[in-house]
Write a protein that holds these residues in place. Structure first.
Motif, PDB file in Angstrom:
ATOM      1  N   TYR A   3       0.846  -1.205   0.000  1.00 45.24           N
ATOM      2  CA  TYR A   3       0.000   0.000   0.000  1.00 45.24           C
ATOM      3  C   TYR A   3       0.880   1.253   0.000  1.00 45.24           C
ATOM      4  CZ  TYR A   3      -4.846   1.619   0.659  1.00 45.24           C
ATOM      5  OH  TYR A   3      -6.097   2.147   0.479  1.00 45.24           O
ATOM      6  N   LEU A   4       1.969   1.204   0.746  1.00 48.78           N
ATOM      7  CA  LEU A   4       2.902   2.333   0.795  1.00 48.78           C
ATOM      8  C   LEU A   4       3.553   2.562  -0.569  1.00 48.78           C
ATOM      9  CD1 LEU A   4       4.479   4.481   2.412  1.00 48.78           C
ATOM     10  CD2 LEU A   4       6.143   2.694   2.968  1.00 48.78           C
ATOM     11  N   PHE A   5       3.995   1.475  -1.216  1.00 48.61           N
ATOM     12  CA  PHE A   5       4.618   1.591  -2.536  1.00 48.61           C
ATOM     13  C   PHE A   5       3.626   2.152  -3.557  1.00 48.61           C
ATOM     14  CE2 PHE A   5       7.668  -2.084  -1.394  1.00 48.61           C
ATOM     15  CZ  PHE A   5       8.552  -1.190  -0.824  1.00 48.61           C
ATOM     16  N   LEU A   6       2.376   1.713  -3.467  1.00 47.25           N
ATOM     17  CA  LEU A   6       1.336   2.256  -4.349  1.00 47.25           C
ATOM     18  C   LEU A   6       1.240   3.766  -4.173  1.00 47.25           C
ATOM     19  CD1 LEU A   6      -1.217   2.269  -6.138  1.00 47.25           C
ATOM     20  CD2 LEU A   6      -2.522   1.585  -4.104  1.00 47.25           C
ATOM     21  N   GLY A   7       1.219   4.206  -2.917  1.00 51.60           N
ATOM     22  CA  GLY A   7       1.112   5.640  -2.638  1.00 51.60           C
ATOM     23  C   GLY A   7       2.315   6.426  -3.121  1.00 51.60           C
ATOM     24  N   PHE A 138     -11.166   3.373  -8.530  1.00 48.51           N
ATOM     25  CA  PHE A 138     -10.377   3.685  -7.335  1.00 48.51           C
ATOM     26  C   PHE A 138     -11.298   3.981  -6.156  1.00 48.51           C
ATOM     27  CE2 PHE A 138      -6.668   5.186 -10.073  1.00 48.51           C
ATOM     28  CZ  PHE A 138      -5.853   4.140  -9.686  1.00 48.51           C
ATOM     29  N   GLY A 139     -12.398   4.675  -6.452  1.00 50.72           N
ATOM     30  CA  GLY A 139     -13.345   4.996  -5.391  1.00 50.72           C
ATOM     31  C   GLY A 139     -14.154   3.802  -4.958  1.00 50.72           C
ATOM     32  N   THR A 167     -15.072   6.958  -0.910  1.00 44.91           N
ATOM     33  CA  THR A 167     -15.745   6.492  -2.126  1.00 44.91           C
ATOM     34  C   THR A 167     -16.691   7.572  -2.652  1.00 44.91           C
ATOM     35  OG1 THR A 167     -15.664   4.152  -1.501  1.00 44.91           O
ATOM     36  CG2 THR A 167     -17.363   4.794  -3.064  1.00 44.91           C
ATOM     37  N   VAL A 168     -17.493   8.137  -1.773  1.00 43.14           N
ATOM     38  CA  VAL A 168     -18.445   9.185  -2.163  1.00 43.14           C
ATOM     39  C   VAL A 168     -17.706  10.373  -2.763  1.00 43.14           C
ATOM     40  CG1 VAL A 168     -20.178  10.808  -1.320  1.00 43.14           C
ATOM     41  CG2 VAL A 168     -20.132   8.460  -0.446  1.00 43.14           C
ATOM     42  N   SER A 169     -16.596  10.762  -2.142  1.00 38.48           N
ATOM     43  CA  SER A 169     -15.827  11.907  -2.613  1.00 38.48           C
ATOM     44  C   SER A 169     -15.225  11.643  -3.991  1.00 38.48           C
ATOM     45  CB  SER A 169     -14.717  12.231  -1.608  1.00 38.48           C
ATOM     46  OG  SER A 169     -14.090  13.452  -1.914  1.00 38.48           O
ATOM     47  N   TYR A 170     -14.669  10.454  -4.180  1.00 37.01           N
ATOM     48  CA  TYR A 170     -14.112  10.075  -5.489  1.00 37.01           C
ATOM     49  C   TYR A 170     -15.189  10.136  -6.575  1.00 37.01           C
ATOM     50  CZ  TYR A 170      -9.387   8.281  -4.412  1.00 37.01           C
ATOM     51  OH  TYR A 170      -8.055   8.159  -4.090  1.00 37.01           O
ATOM     52  N   LEU A 171     -16.368   9.582  -6.281  1.00 41.30           N
ATOM     53  CA  LEU A 171     -17.428   9.521  -7.286  1.00 41.30           C
ATOM     54  C   LEU A 171     -17.967  10.906  -7.624  1.00 41.30           C
ATOM     55  CD1 LEU A 171     -19.400   6.325  -6.201  1.00 41.30           C
ATOM     56  CD2 LEU A 171     -17.541   6.545  -7.846  1.00 41.30           C
ATOM     57  N   PHE A 191     -12.308  17.634  -3.274  1.00 42.12           N
ATOM     58  CA  PHE A 191     -12.737  16.231  -3.294  1.00 42.12           C
ATOM     59  C   PHE A 191     -11.596  15.270  -2.951  1.00 42.12           C
ATOM     60  CE2 PHE A 191     -16.186  17.664  -6.378  1.00 42.12           C
ATOM     61  CZ  PHE A 191     -17.207  17.528  -5.438  1.00 42.12           C
ATOM     62  N   SER A 192     -10.364  15.733  -3.043  1.00 44.74           N
ATOM     63  CA  SER A 192      -9.215  14.859  -2.787  1.00 44.74           C
ATOM     64  C   SER A 192      -8.875  14.736  -1.308  1.00 44.74           C
ATOM     65  CB  SER A 192      -7.985  15.380  -3.534  1.00 44.74           C
ATOM     66  OG  SER A 192      -8.209  15.415  -4.928  1.00 44.74           O
ATOM     67  N   VAL A 193      -9.446  15.595  -0.467  1.00 43.89           N
ATOM     68  CA  VAL A 193      -9.057  15.630   0.945  1.00 43.89           C
ATOM     69  C   VAL A 193      -9.435  14.348   1.672  1.00 43.89           C
ATOM     70  CG1 VAL A 193      -9.415  16.780   3.157  1.00 43.89           C
ATOM     71  CG2 VAL A 193      -9.130  18.149   1.064  1.00 43.89           C
ATOM     72  N   VAL A 194     -10.706  13.953   1.576  1.00 44.83           N
ATOM     73  CA  VAL A 194     -11.162  12.762   2.316  1.00 44.83           C
ATOM     74  C   VAL A 194     -10.463  11.491   1.831  1.00 44.83           C
ATOM     75  CG1 VAL A 194     -13.146  11.329   2.920  1.00 44.83           C
ATOM     76  CG2 VAL A 194     -13.362  13.820   2.892  1.00 44.83           C
ATOM     77  N   PRO A 195     -10.341  11.252   0.507  1.00 40.37           N
ATOM     78  CA  PRO A 195      -9.596  10.069   0.064  1.00 40.37           C
ATOM     79  C   PRO A 195      -8.158  10.040   0.571  1.00 40.37           C
ATOM     80  CG  PRO A 195     -10.889  10.926  -1.744  1.00 40.37           C
ATOM     81  CD  PRO A 195     -11.003  11.926  -0.637  1.00 40.37           C
ATOM     82  N   ALA A 196      -7.511  11.213   0.608  1.00 42.74           N
ATOM     83  CA  ALA A 196      -6.139  11.259   1.112  1.00 42.74           C
ATOM     84  C   ALA A 196      -6.088  10.862   2.582  1.00 42.74           C
ATOM     85  CB  ALA A 196      -5.562  12.657   0.920  1.00 42.74           C
ATOM     86  N   VAL A 197      -7.019  11.384   3.371  1.00 42.88           N
ATOM     87  CA  VAL A 197      -7.066  11.043   4.804  1.00 42.88           C
ATOM     88  C   VAL A 197      -7.328   9.554   4.986  1.00 42.88           C
ATOM     89  CG1 VAL A 197      -8.373  11.364   6.947  1.00 42.88           C
ATOM     90  CG2 VAL A 197      -7.778  13.349   5.526  1.00 42.88           C
ATOM     91  N   ALA A 198      -8.283   9.020   4.219  1.00 45.77           N
ATOM     92  CA  ALA A 198      -8.669   7.614   4.355  1.00 45.77           C
ATOM     93  C   ALA A 198      -7.515   6.677   4.006  1.00 45.77           C
ATOM     94  CB  ALA A 198      -9.877   7.323   3.464  1.00 45.77           C
ATOM     95  N   GLU A 199      -6.892   6.916   2.851  1.00 46.21           N
ATOM     96  CA  GLU A 199      -5.881   5.970   2.395  1.00 46.21           C
ATOM     97  C   GLU A 199      -4.565   6.132   3.152  1.00 46.21           C
ATOM     98  OE1 GLU A 199      -6.153   4.199  -1.392  1.00 46.21           O
ATOM     99  OE2 GLU A 199      -7.185   5.959  -2.221  1.00 46.21           O
ATOM    100  N   ILE A 200      -4.205   7.356   3.494  1.00 45.84           N
ATOM    101  CA  ILE A 200      -3.019   7.538   4.328  1.00 45.84           C
ATOM    102  C   ILE A 200      -3.251   6.929   5.705  1.00 45.84           C
ATOM    103  CG2 ILE A 200      -1.573   9.257   5.499  1.00 45.84           C
ATOM    104  CD1 ILE A 200      -1.928  11.051   3.029  1.00 45.84           C
TER     105      ILE A 200
END
Length: 227
Positions: A3-7, A138-139, A167-171, A191-200
């Motif tokens: 997951y880290l390498f993906l990021g 991705f979402g 997911t909602v933010s991505y969509l 829209f990128s804020v929540v996905p960044a928080v979630a995946e980080i």
């Protein structure tokens, strides 16, 4: 680590490099950016391909970890990741062809300078909207991941909630890109804020704490320990 390498690789290719190359609606600037940063662009293309490889390996690893929770949902998660990776890898081809034209590796001189620049922009424009198509998947993959994470008890429940919100933010970001393209650039960062928080958050939890797994039964209660 997957997951880290993906990021890391995805962040370099799409978060750092891509905005330095593509200028929406400006063929001259986009071509100039590609020409001036041709070697960096090649590294970005390879980074994108590596990132998607790690993404698929991540999904397969999570499938092995979580398939006993619900095999159907775990399979859906893997399918969505494979679709996201496939679309992203196809997008890389458009970027590479744009680079080939900009650097003269593909001879487009018969079109004239203006026509050649327009062709470069068209290639990167296709990549730009292709990224949003990939973002659809991705979402969507985060929702089955959130379900499996919550049902398994291996992850904190708030993390699962944030993944669904991601997911909602991505969509929403995808819908705005295609329905209201003039507003997309201004809203994309929001829209990128929540996905960044979630995946980080998911990456940090896995790196620092691992997962919570059933270890023993004490007085009729399941005890969860960190592994």
């Amino acid at each position: 680590m997957l997951y880290l390498f993906l990021g890391v690789f995805g962040g370099f290719a799409q978060g750092f490099l891509y905005p330095k190359l593509y200028v929406a609606g400006d063929a001259v600037a986009t071509t100039a950016n590609l020409t001036a940063n041709s070697e960096l662009a090649r590294f970005g293309i390879v980074a994108d391909l590596l990132g998607q490889t790690f993404f698929v390996l991540l999904a397969l690893t999570l499938y092995v970890l979580l398939k006993n929770v619900h095999q159907g949902v775990a399979r859906a998660m893997v399918v969505l990741v494979v679709l996201a990776a496939a679309v992203t890898c196809l997008n890389v081809v458009f970027e590479f062809e744009g680079l080939q034209i900009a650097t003269g590796a593909v001879d487009a001189s018969s079109l004239g300078v203006s026509g050649s620049n327009s062709l470069v922009l068209m290639m990167l424009d296709a990549q730009h909207y292709g990224i949003f198509v990939a973002q659809l998947f991705f979402g969507l993959w985060l929702t089955p991941l959130a379900y499996l994470a919550n049902k398994s008890g291996m992850f904190p429940k708030p993390l699962g909630i944030v993944l669904v919100l991601a997911t909602v933010s991505y969509l929403l970001d995808v819908l705005v890109a295609f329905l209201l393209p003039e507003a997309s650039a201004g809203l994309h960062g929001f829209f990128s804020v929540v996905p960044a928080v979630a995946e980080i958050g998911m990456v940090l939890f896995l790196l620092i704490f691992g997962v919570l797994t059933p270890k023993a039964v004490t007085h009729g209660k399941r005890v969860l320990v960190q592994q």
